[in-house]
Design a protein around this motif. Sequence first.
Motif, PDB file in Angstrom:
ATOM      1  N   PRO A 218      11.116  40.345  39.810  1.00 14.22           N
ATOM      2  CA  PRO A 218      11.189  40.488  41.441  1.00 14.22           C
ATOM      3  C   PRO A 218      11.605  42.056  41.855  1.00 14.22           C
ATOM      4  O   PRO A 218      12.258  42.319  41.058  1.00 14.22           O
ATOM      5  N   CYS A 219      10.878  42.519  42.908  1.00 17.25           N
ATOM      6  CA  CYS A 219      11.314  43.974  43.007  1.00 17.25           C
ATOM      7  C   CYS A 219      12.922  44.001  43.464  1.00 17.25           C
ATOM      8  O   CYS A 219      13.591  45.066  43.203  1.00 17.25           O
ATOM      9  N   GLY A 220      13.434  43.056  44.175  1.00 13.05           N
ATOM     10  CA  GLY A 220      14.823  43.082  44.272  1.00 13.05           C
ATOM     11  C   GLY A 220      15.398  43.686  45.650  1.00 13.05           C
ATOM     12  O   GLY A 220      14.457  44.437  46.034  1.00 13.05           O
ATOM     13  N   GLY A 221      16.687  43.613  45.687  1.00  8.04           N
ATOM     14  CA  GLY A 221      17.122  44.305  46.840  1.00  8.04           C
ATOM     15  C   GLY A 221      16.536  43.820  48.059  1.00  8.04           C
ATOM     16  O   GLY A 221      16.188  42.542  48.182  1.00  8.04           O
ATOM     17  N   PRO A 222      16.409  44.765  49.050  1.00 11.07           N
ATOM     18  CA  PRO A 222      15.717  44.206  50.327  1.00 11.07           C
ATOM     19  C   PRO A 222      14.324  44.134  50.240  1.00 11.07           C
ATOM     20  O   PRO A 222      13.429  44.002  51.218  1.00 11.07           O
ATOM     21  N   ARG A 223      13.699  44.844  49.052  1.00 12.65           N
ATOM     22  CA  ARG A 223      12.238  45.164  48.986  1.00 12.65           C
ATOM     23  C   ARG A 223      11.644  43.913  48.320  1.00 12.65           C
ATOM     24  O   ARG A 223      11.811  43.231  47.284  1.00 12.65           O
ATOM     25  N   PRO A 224      10.668  43.331  49.227  1.00 15.07           N
ATOM     26  CA  PRO A 224       9.702  42.333  48.776  1.00 15.07           C
ATOM     27  C   PRO A 224       8.699  42.592  47.613  1.00 15.07           C
ATOM     28  O   PRO A 224       8.332  43.516  47.226  1.00 15.07           O
ATOM     29  N   GLY A 225       8.182  41.492  47.043  1.00 12.65           N
ATOM     30  CA  GLY A 225       7.242  41.691  45.856  1.00 12.65           C
ATOM     31  C   GLY A 225       7.564  41.464  44.406  1.00 12.65           C
ATOM     32  O   GLY A 225       8.591  41.282  44.376  1.00 12.65           O
ATOM     33  N   THR A 226       6.632  41.535  43.555  1.00  9.16           N
ATOM     34  CA  THR A 226       6.927  41.229  42.175  1.00  9.16           C
ATOM     35  C   THR A 226       6.326  42.239  41.352  1.00  9.16           C
ATOM     36  O   THR A 226       5.212  42.707  41.641  1.00  9.16           O
ATOM     37  N   ILE A 227       6.934  42.619  40.162  1.00 10.07           N
ATOM     38  CA  ILE A 227       6.269  43.597  38.985  1.00 10.07           C
ATOM     39  C   ILE A 227       5.824  42.648  37.798  1.00 10.07           C
ATOM     40  O   ILE A 227       6.801  41.935  37.336  1.00 10.07           O
ATOM     41  N   LEU A 228       4.884  42.948  37.474  1.00  3.75           N
ATOM     42  CA  LEU A 228       4.431  42.220  36.313  1.00  3.75           C
ATOM     43  C   LEU A 228       4.336  43.349  35.124  1.00  3.75           C
ATOM     44  O   LEU A 228       3.405  44.242  35.340  1.00  3.75           O
ATOM     45  N   ILE A 229       4.944  43.246  33.878  1.00  2.00           N
ATOM     46  CA  ILE A 229       4.675  44.172  32.876  1.00  2.00           C
ATOM     47  C   ILE A 229       4.119  43.227  31.936  1.00  2.00           C
ATOM     48  O   ILE A 229       4.686  42.224  31.431  1.00  2.00           O
ATOM     49  N   GLN A 230       3.085  43.856  31.270  1.00  6.46           N
ATOM     50  CA  GLN A 230       2.187  42.749  30.536  1.00  6.46           C
ATOM     51  C   GLN A 230       1.891  43.548  29.001  1.00  6.46           C
ATOM     52  O   GLN A 230       1.548  44.819  29.324  1.00  6.46           O
ATOM     53  N   SER A 231       2.156  43.198  28.071  1.00  8.22           N
ATOM     54  CA  SER A 231       1.924  43.727  26.586  1.00  8.22           C
ATOM     55  C   SER A 231       1.074  42.822  25.934  1.00  8.22           C
ATOM     56  O   SER A 231       1.272  41.667  25.737  1.00  8.22           O
ATOM     57  N   ALA A 232      -0.271  43.358  25.329  1.00  6.11           N
ATOM     58  CA  ALA A 232      -1.239  42.513  24.559  1.00  6.11           C
ATOM     59  C   ALA A 232      -1.564  43.231  23.319  1.00  6.11           C
ATOM     60  O   ALA A 232      -1.769  44.516  23.446  1.00  6.11           O
ATOM     61  N   PHE A 233      -1.788  42.469  22.182  1.00  2.62           N
ATOM     62  CA  PHE A 233      -2.318  43.193  21.108  1.00  2.62           C
ATOM     63  C   PHE A 233      -4.000  42.509  20.892  1.00  2.62           C
ATOM     64  O   PHE A 233      -3.917  41.134  20.888  1.00  2.62           O
ATOM     65  N   MET A 234      -4.719  43.331  20.237  1.00  3.82           N
ATOM     66  CA  MET A 234      -5.884  43.218  20.166  1.00  3.82           C
ATOM     67  C   MET A 234      -6.303  43.541  18.732  1.00  3.82           C
ATOM     68  O   MET A 234      -5.930  44.600  18.343  1.00  3.82           O
ATOM     69  N   GLU A 235      -7.144  42.644  18.222  1.00  5.51           N
ATOM     70  CA  GLU A 235      -7.736  43.089  16.857  1.00  5.51           C
ATOM     71  C   GLU A 235      -9.253  42.789  16.792  1.00  5.51           C
ATOM     72  O   GLU A 235      -9.711  41.716  17.149  1.00  5.51           O
ATOM     73  N   THR A 236     -10.070  43.860  16.637  1.00  2.00           N
ATOM     74  CA  THR A 236     -11.599  43.644  16.644  1.00  2.00           C
ATOM     75  C   THR A 236     -12.182  43.293  15.226  1.00  2.00           C
ATOM     76  O   THR A 236     -11.406  43.744  14.145  1.00  2.00           O
ATOM     77  N   PRO A 237     -12.991  42.411  15.120  1.00  2.00           N
ATOM     78  CA  PRO A 237     -13.608  42.102  13.815  1.00  2.00           C
ATOM     79  C   PRO A 237     -14.387  43.350  13.103  1.00  2.00           C
ATOM     80  O   PRO A 237     -14.421  43.353  11.873  1.00  2.00           O
ATOM     81  N   VAL A 238     -14.759  44.242  13.947  1.00  2.00           N
ATOM     82  CA  VAL A 238     -15.197  45.456  13.112  1.00  2.00           C
ATOM     83  C   VAL A 238     -14.579  46.696  13.659  1.00  2.00           C
ATOM     84  O   VAL A 238     -14.080  46.694  14.910  1.00  2.00           O
ATOM     85  N   PRO A 239     -14.612  47.876  12.906  1.00  2.00           N
ATOM     86  CA  PRO A 239     -14.106  49.015  13.571  1.00  2.00           C
ATOM     87  C   PRO A 239     -14.700  49.548  15.009  1.00  2.00           C
ATOM     88  O   PRO A 239     -15.985  49.533  15.100  1.00  2.00           O
ATOM     89  N   VAL A 240     -14.145  49.810  15.646  1.00  2.00           N
ATOM     90  CA  VAL A 240     -14.420  50.468  17.223  1.00  2.00           C
ATOM     91  C   VAL A 240     -13.536  51.651  17.444  1.00  2.00           C
ATOM     92  O   VAL A 240     -12.486  51.700  17.313  1.00  2.00           O
ATOM     93  N   PRO A 241     -14.450  52.652  18.053  1.00  2.00           N
ATOM     94  CA  PRO A 241     -13.785  53.999  18.222  1.00  2.00           C
ATOM     95  C   PRO A 241     -12.739  53.761  19.457  1.00  2.00           C
ATOM     96  O   PRO A 241     -12.895  52.815  20.332  1.00  2.00           O
ATOM     97  N   GLU A 242     -11.792  54.661  19.514  1.00  2.00           N
ATOM     98  CA  GLU A 242     -10.567  54.352  20.241  1.00  2.00           C
ATOM     99  C   GLU A 242     -10.935  54.525  21.681  1.00  2.00           C
ATOM    100  O   GLU A 242     -10.551  53.654  22.596  1.00  2.00           O
ATOM    101  N   SER A 243     -11.970  55.467  21.872  1.00  2.00           N
ATOM    102  CA  SER A 243     -12.612  55.827  23.253  1.00  2.00           C
ATOM    103  C   SER A 243     -13.163  54.344  23.887  1.00  2.00           C
ATOM    104  O   SER A 243     -12.862  54.220  25.182  1.00  2.00           O
ATOM    105  N   VAL A 244     -13.717  53.881  23.046  1.00  2.00           N
ATOM    106  CA  VAL A 244     -14.672  52.428  23.562  1.00  2.00           C
ATOM    107  C   VAL A 244     -13.687  51.503  23.943  1.00  2.00           C
ATOM    108  O   VAL A 244     -13.761  50.950  24.983  1.00  2.00           O
TER     109      VAL A 244
END
Length: 424
Positions: free
Chosen positions: A319-345
């Motif tokens: 929660p943003c907290g204090g007098p400020r309304p709203g919520t923050i989501l911090i999300q981290s995810a790991f991915m592994e592709t079956p074949v090599p893929v360029p970083e740009s893609v």
Amino acid sequence: VAQGRTLVRHCRFTRAECGAAMGQTCSCRGRLCCEKDTGVPPIAVIDELILAEFPRPQTGIKSVYTCPGLKGDLPVHDELSGGDETPTSPGVNWRAVASDAEASATALMLEVKVHAAEDMLLNALSQLEAAAKPSSGEDETAHAACEAARQAASDLRSTAIYKEVLRRSGQYHAIQSKIFGEHNYRRLWSQDGATLWFRQEAGSLTKFEYKLAFEIDAPLSHCLAGYDELDLVPRFQPLLIEAPDRLTPRHHSLLATRSRVGILMLRIEIIVEILRFFNYDFGFLAENIRSDFPLRYQTPKKSWRDMRIECNVHNCWIPCGGPRPGTILIQSAFMETPVPVPESVVSFCCGRMAQNTIQDTRKQSLAVGKSKGPWLERLKKDEAGLYAALAKVEEAAARRDSVSVQSLPGPEIMQRAGVLPGPD
């Protein structure tokens, strides 16, 4: 008492009380009551998850649980409840100290109170290890007491419940590391109250991670309701073939689900376990959503048409907290592709996925607050106690200074005073 897959929960009454309650002679060891003596049907406890509950057969029994979906054994260390009650030092029975800690931690894990169970075990270990330290000039009796305390500590660390608490607390520390740790991310963009970071694992063209932080103009309870009310989820996720299946009874801290997504001719199946940690000091909710977990739940048979994929996502809802309304989501995810893929893609695809996540989460969270929608009635009913817990998180956040995506808190908000050491 361990009998194959059978584990009887700690019973807080004496042998005489047990026998009187069950109307028969009881030969329970210590404070653990066995299935043979009480006549309680064979039971099983898996992790901290309760899949069904028997009625209490007599007043002496605290509670008994069964799991029809148990797959594999759940070993229980029997040494802690064995032997006699002779103290190993004046007024102290170190085996009983370890046994009580094991039983109390088991009871706490049945309620998915991971940190409380961890604190219970840490306190017992601290007491046992302090008693196990020899002092100069000790006599034979004192030496025997030290050895008994050392053995009790070793036995406690080898129990199934100790390893389970260690595994669950490890998930919490993984969230802390993934959300707040230094992982050489590079920022892809920052706009509209959101920031996306990305990194490729060194020396790999198949392993990638992203971290996303964005603000939602809705309270924390509205953000979670959009995901926890499974039958309503398809309203904002049209790719779902049907509403996700709940594989466990409703619980605000632990659940498992099965979802199926259709993309053209492709059908994807995702089975995940969601473990939640509520913080009432700083005010946040930490989640680990993963498909790599001991599959002890009853799951539908996989269709030949479905491709089952894996995921491991770490969320921190603040929660943003204090007098400020709203919520923050911090999300981290790991991915592994079956074949090599360029970083740009991959970075381009992550950017598109992040935009979709932001849009869907914001839209869904705002819809929960609409007076004509079905969610408000669900919030009021609060079947699993989730929204009451989230309200406590928001109350804690209101007592501190506000935070934002531009001024995120650091890893100290998830710091724990003690960390459970590994088993012997």
